[in-house]
Design a protein around this motif. Structure first.
Motif, PDB file in Angstrom:
ATOM      1  N   ARG A   1      17.810   8.520   5.170  1.00  0.00           N
ATOM      2  CA  ARG A   1      17.561   7.794   3.786  1.00  0.00           C
ATOM      3  C   ARG A   1      17.042   8.735   3.026  1.00  0.00           C
ATOM      4  NH1 ARG A   1      13.495   2.779   4.070  1.00  0.00           N
ATOM      5  NH2 ARG A   1      15.258   1.687   4.601  1.00  0.00           N
ATOM      6  N   ILE A   2      17.970   8.736   1.714  1.00  0.00           N
ATOM      7  CA  ILE A   2      17.940  10.057   0.991  1.00  0.00           C
ATOM      8  C   ILE A   2      17.414   9.739  -0.482  1.00  0.00           C
ATOM      9  CG2 ILE A   2      20.185  10.167   0.285  1.00  0.00           C
ATOM     10  CD1 ILE A   2      20.017  13.134   0.382  1.00  0.00           C
ATOM     11  N   LEU A   3      17.723   8.313  -0.846  1.00  0.00           N
ATOM     12  CA  LEU A   3      17.619   8.231  -2.348  1.00  0.00           C
ATOM     13  C   LEU A   3      17.202   6.398  -2.371  1.00  0.00           C
ATOM     14  CD1 LEU A   3      17.694   9.600  -4.979  1.00  0.00           C
ATOM     15  CD2 LEU A   3      20.044   8.423  -5.500  1.00  0.00           C
ATOM     16  N   THR A   4      15.961   6.430  -3.187  1.00  0.00           N
ATOM     17  CA  THR A   4      15.712   5.054  -3.068  1.00  0.00           C
ATOM     18  C   THR A   4      15.786   4.514  -4.865  1.00  0.00           C
ATOM     19  OG1 THR A   4      13.781   5.383  -1.721  1.00  0.00           O
ATOM     20  CG2 THR A   4      13.326   3.492  -3.296  1.00  0.00           C
TER      21      THR A   4
ATOM     22  N   LYS B   1       0.860  -1.362  -0.044  1.00  0.00           N
ATOM     23  CA  LYS B   1       0.101  -0.038   0.027  1.00  0.00           C
ATOM     24  C   LYS B   1       0.983   1.392   0.095  1.00  0.00           C
ATOM     25  CE  LYS B   1      -4.126  -2.198  -0.018  1.00  0.00           C
ATOM     26  NZ  LYS B   1      -5.181  -1.777  -1.064  1.00  0.00           N
ATOM     27  N   LYS B   2       0.335   2.335  -0.137  1.00  0.00           N
ATOM     28  CA  LYS B   2       0.971   3.788  -0.355  1.00  0.00           C
ATOM     29  C   LYS B   2       1.764   4.042   0.767  1.00  0.00           C
ATOM     30  CE  LYS B   2      -1.614   7.003  -1.908  1.00  0.00           C
ATOM     31  NZ  LYS B   2      -2.393   8.274  -1.750  1.00  0.00           N
ATOM     32  N   HIS B   3       3.030   4.305   0.547  1.00  0.00           N
ATOM     33  CA  HIS B   3       3.818   4.740   1.791  1.00  0.00           C
ATOM     34  C   HIS B   3       4.845   5.750   1.236  1.00  0.00           C
ATOM     35  CE1 HIS B   3       6.011   1.426  -0.377  1.00  0.00           C
ATOM     36  NE2 HIS B   3       7.039   1.873   0.138  1.00  0.00           N
ATOM     37  N   VAL B   4       5.615   6.067   2.175  1.00  0.00           N
ATOM     38  CA  VAL B   4       7.115   6.927   2.006  1.00  0.00           C
ATOM     39  C   VAL B   4       8.081   6.171   2.320  1.00  0.00           C
ATOM     40  CG1 VAL B   4       5.964   9.338   1.276  1.00  0.00           C
ATOM     41  CG2 VAL B   4       6.663   8.484   3.654  1.00  0.00           C
ATOM     42  N   ASP B   5       9.387   6.294   1.920  1.00  0.00           N
ATOM     43  CA  ASP B   5      10.683   5.641   2.308  1.00  0.00           C
ATOM     44  C   ASP B   5      11.365   6.384   3.325  1.00  0.00           C
ATOM     45  OD1 ASP B   5       9.983   3.556   0.460  1.00  0.00           O
ATOM     46  OD2 ASP B   5      11.613   4.158  -0.991  1.00  0.00           O
ATOM     47  N   ALA B   6      10.954   7.929   3.506  1.00  0.00           N
ATOM     48  CA  ALA B   6      11.705   8.333   4.600  1.00  0.00           C
ATOM     49  C   ALA B   6      10.570   9.787   4.937  1.00  0.00           C
ATOM     50  CB  ALA B   6      13.077   8.742   4.084  1.00  0.00           C
ATOM     51  N   PHE B   7      10.957  10.333   6.139  1.00  0.00           N
ATOM     52  CA  PHE B   7       9.987  11.404   6.332  1.00  0.00           C
ATOM     53  C   PHE B   7      10.960  12.571   6.629  1.00  0.00           C
ATOM     54  CE2 PHE B   7       8.041   7.549   8.345  1.00  0.00           C
ATOM     55  CZ  PHE B   7       6.697   7.665   7.573  1.00  0.00           C
TER      56      PHE B   7
ATOM     57  N   PRO C   1       4.447  14.595  -5.343  1.00  0.00           N
ATOM     58  CA  PRO C   1       4.922  14.953  -4.020  1.00  0.00           C
ATOM     59  C   PRO C   1       4.198  16.201  -3.325  1.00  0.00           C
ATOM     60  CG  PRO C   1       6.508  15.750  -5.753  1.00  0.00           C
ATOM     61  CD  PRO C   1       5.501  14.896  -6.529  1.00  0.00           C
ATOM     62  N   ASN C   2       3.328  16.979  -4.216  1.00  0.00           N
ATOM     63  CA  ASN C   2       2.623  18.031  -3.715  1.00  0.00           C
ATOM     64  C   ASN C   2       1.094  17.947  -3.498  1.00  0.00           C
ATOM     65  OD1 ASN C   2       4.925  19.889  -3.942  1.00  0.00           O
ATOM     66  ND2 ASN C   2       4.699  19.856  -5.976  1.00  0.00           N
ATOM     67  N   ASP C   3       0.638  16.775  -3.991  1.00  0.00           N
ATOM     68  CA  ASP C   3      -0.617  16.394  -3.869  1.00  0.00           C
ATOM     69  C   ASP C   3      -0.648  14.618  -3.658  1.00  0.00           C
ATOM     70  OD1 ASP C   3      -3.253  15.527  -4.032  1.00  0.00           O
ATOM     71  OD2 ASP C   3      -3.903  17.002  -5.716  1.00  0.00           O
ATOM     72  N   HIS C   4      -0.686  14.121  -2.514  1.00  0.00           N
ATOM     73  CA  HIS C   4      -0.330  12.862  -2.465  1.00  0.00           C
ATOM     74  C   HIS C   4      -1.636  11.856  -2.901  1.00  0.00           C
ATOM     75  CE1 HIS C   4       2.526  13.422   0.858  1.00  0.00           C
ATOM     76  NE2 HIS C   4       3.054  14.028  -0.361  1.00  0.00           N
ATOM     77  N   GLN C   5      -2.734  12.665  -3.392  1.00  0.00           N
ATOM     78  CA  GLN C   5      -4.005  11.838  -4.125  1.00  0.00           C
ATOM     79  C   GLN C   5      -3.859  11.828  -5.557  1.00  0.00           C
ATOM     80  OE1 GLN C   5      -5.957  10.178  -1.815  1.00  0.00           O
ATOM     81  NE2 GLN C   5      -4.629  11.135  -0.200  1.00  0.00           N
ATOM     82  N   GLN C   6      -2.765  12.547  -5.993  1.00  0.00           N
ATOM     83  CA  GLN C   6      -2.870  12.686  -7.601  1.00  0.00           C
ATOM     84  C   GLN C   6      -1.689  11.711  -8.030  1.00  0.00           C
ATOM     85  OE1 GLN C   6      -4.583  14.527  -9.611  1.00  0.00           O
ATOM     86  NE2 GLN C   6      -3.270  13.736 -11.595  1.00  0.00           N
TER      87      GLN C   6
ATOM     88  N   LEU D   1      15.172   0.416 -14.291  1.00  0.00           N
ATOM     89  CA  LEU D   1      15.748   1.100 -12.966  1.00  0.00           C
ATOM     90  C   LEU D   1      14.926   2.402 -12.725  1.00  0.00           C
ATOM     91  CD1 LEU D   1      17.432   1.049 -10.585  1.00  0.00           C
ATOM     92  CD2 LEU D   1      19.273   2.367 -12.015  1.00  0.00           C
ATOM     93  N   VAL D   2      14.252   2.355 -11.468  1.00  0.00           N
ATOM     94  CA  VAL D   2      13.783   3.613 -11.020  1.00  0.00           C
ATOM     95  C   VAL D   2      14.339   3.897  -9.847  1.00  0.00           C
ATOM     96  CG1 VAL D   2      11.611   4.695  -9.996  1.00  0.00           C
ATOM     97  CG2 VAL D   2      11.453   2.565 -11.646  1.00  0.00           C
ATOM     98  N   THR D   3      14.818   5.563  -9.838  1.00  0.00           N
ATOM     99  CA  THR D   3      15.476   6.150  -8.877  1.00  0.00           C
ATOM    100  C   THR D   3      14.865   7.555  -8.083  1.00  0.00           C
ATOM    101  OG1 THR D   3      17.333   5.359  -9.753  1.00  0.00           O
ATOM    102  CG2 THR D   3      17.698   6.971  -8.131  1.00  0.00           C
ATOM    103  N   PHE D   4      14.460   7.601  -7.096  1.00  0.00           N
ATOM    104  CA  PHE D   4      13.969   8.823  -6.887  1.00  0.00           C
ATOM    105  C   PHE D   4      14.217   9.206  -5.131  1.00  0.00           C
ATOM    106  CE2 PHE D   4      10.914   5.266  -5.954  1.00  0.00           C
ATOM    107  CZ  PHE D   4      10.581   5.409  -4.416  1.00  0.00           C
ATOM    108  N   LEU D   5      14.012  10.460  -5.040  1.00  0.00           N
ATOM    109  CA  LEU D   5      14.146  11.266  -3.512  1.00  0.00           C
ATOM    110  C   LEU D   5      13.296  10.356  -2.619  1.00  0.00           C
ATOM    111  CD1 LEU D   5      14.657  14.810  -4.616  1.00  0.00           C
ATOM    112  CD2 LEU D   5      16.267  13.297  -4.407  1.00  0.00           C
ATOM    113  N   SER D   6      14.044   9.925  -1.654  1.00  0.00           N
ATOM    114  CA  SER D   6      12.921   8.922  -0.684  1.00  0.00           C
ATOM    115  C   SER D   6      11.949   9.478   0.008  1.00  0.00           C
ATOM    116  CB  SER D   6      14.046   8.262  -0.016  1.00  0.00           C
ATOM    117  OG  SER D   6      14.991   7.561  -0.370  1.00  0.00           O
ATOM    118  N   ASP D   7      12.275  10.862   0.285  1.00  0.00           N
ATOM    119  CA  ASP D   7      11.035  11.457   1.130  1.00  0.00           C
ATOM    120  C   ASP D   7       9.978  12.444   0.437  1.00  0.00           C
ATOM    121  OD1 ASP D   7      12.790  13.784   0.528  1.00  0.00           O
ATOM    122  OD2 ASP D   7      13.272  14.288   2.424  1.00  0.00           O
TER     123      ASP D   7
END
Length: 214
Positions: free
Chosen positions: A132-135, A120-126, A157-162, A174-180
């Motif tokens: 943790r900086i990069l996923t 389910k929907k989550h974030v890797d860092a707060f 990142p600005n609208d967590h429903q979109q 390969l997918v790479t993204f900012l963890s928070d």
């Protein structure tokens, strides 16, 4: 180690991270690396995978309503697993040189989603709490189609429903993204789905608070 003078795909990843905070790169990894990782998956037995959980240390628990994947942490003592960790070391060196990110360490695990599994929907860092900086996520699924499910859904990142984008977990992507920055989820898989999920950290902690696993 890789020749860092060969900028693709690392330069593409760096540019994407600069522009949007996320990089989605098909065919990002050479076939030699992919074949070694597949070989390792064949070697691993059911007992080598554990039910994935949420939270860290005393707060760690399994919750089948949130995630149903099984994981095996990569270890440098295994030469096949070290293939991926070494590749990520080269990416770390490049991104630190190119973007001054201060990446310090990396951890990763194989993730297996049996049919019916999801996350389910989550974030890797707060923000402001973790190191943790990069996923990173590498997919190891050959001949994967839309109706096989298991898509990675990334939210704005600005609208967590979109929905920002969806990624089909196809072989070598390969997918790479900012963890928070990016909430994300894995849709229910209709057949067995393989990936390697990993995280770069910076050499810092706040009140000894370690971020939750993805």
């Amino acid at each position: 180690m890789l020749n860092l003078d060969n900028e693709y795909p690392f330069e593409r990843i760096a540019t994407d991270l600069q522009q949007t905070g996320i990089s989605i790169l098909p065919n990002a990894v050479g076939i030699e690396v992919l074949q070694k990782l597949e070989q390792r998956l064949v070697e691993l037995g059911k007992d080598d995978f554990k039910q994935a959980g949420i939270g860290r240390q005393s707060a760690h628990e399994t919750n089948s309503k949130i995630r149903r994947d099984k994981i095996h942490w990569l270890d440098r003592d295994n030469t096949l697993e070290a293939t991926w960790l070494n590749y990520m070391d080269s990416l770390k060196t490049y991104l630190n040189r190119r973007l001054f990110m201060g990446l310090f360490s990396y951890e990763a695990h194989f993730a297996v989603y049996p049919p019916g599994a999801f996350y389910k929907k989550h974030v890797d860092a707060f923000k402001g709490k973790t190191n943790r900086i990069l996923t990173t996520v590498l997919y190891l699924n050959q001949q994967w189609e839309d109706n096989d499910g298991g898509q990675l859904v990334v939210y704005d990142p600005n609208d967590h429903q979109q929905i920002f984008t969806q990624v089909l977990p196809t072989y070598g992507t390969l997918v790479t993204f900012l963890s928070d920055e990016f909430p994300h989820e894995v849709l229910e898989a209709n057949k067995k789905r393989y990936s390697i999920a990993g995280w770069f950290r910076v050499n810092t902690s706040i009140n000894h608070d370690i971020d939750p696993p993805a």
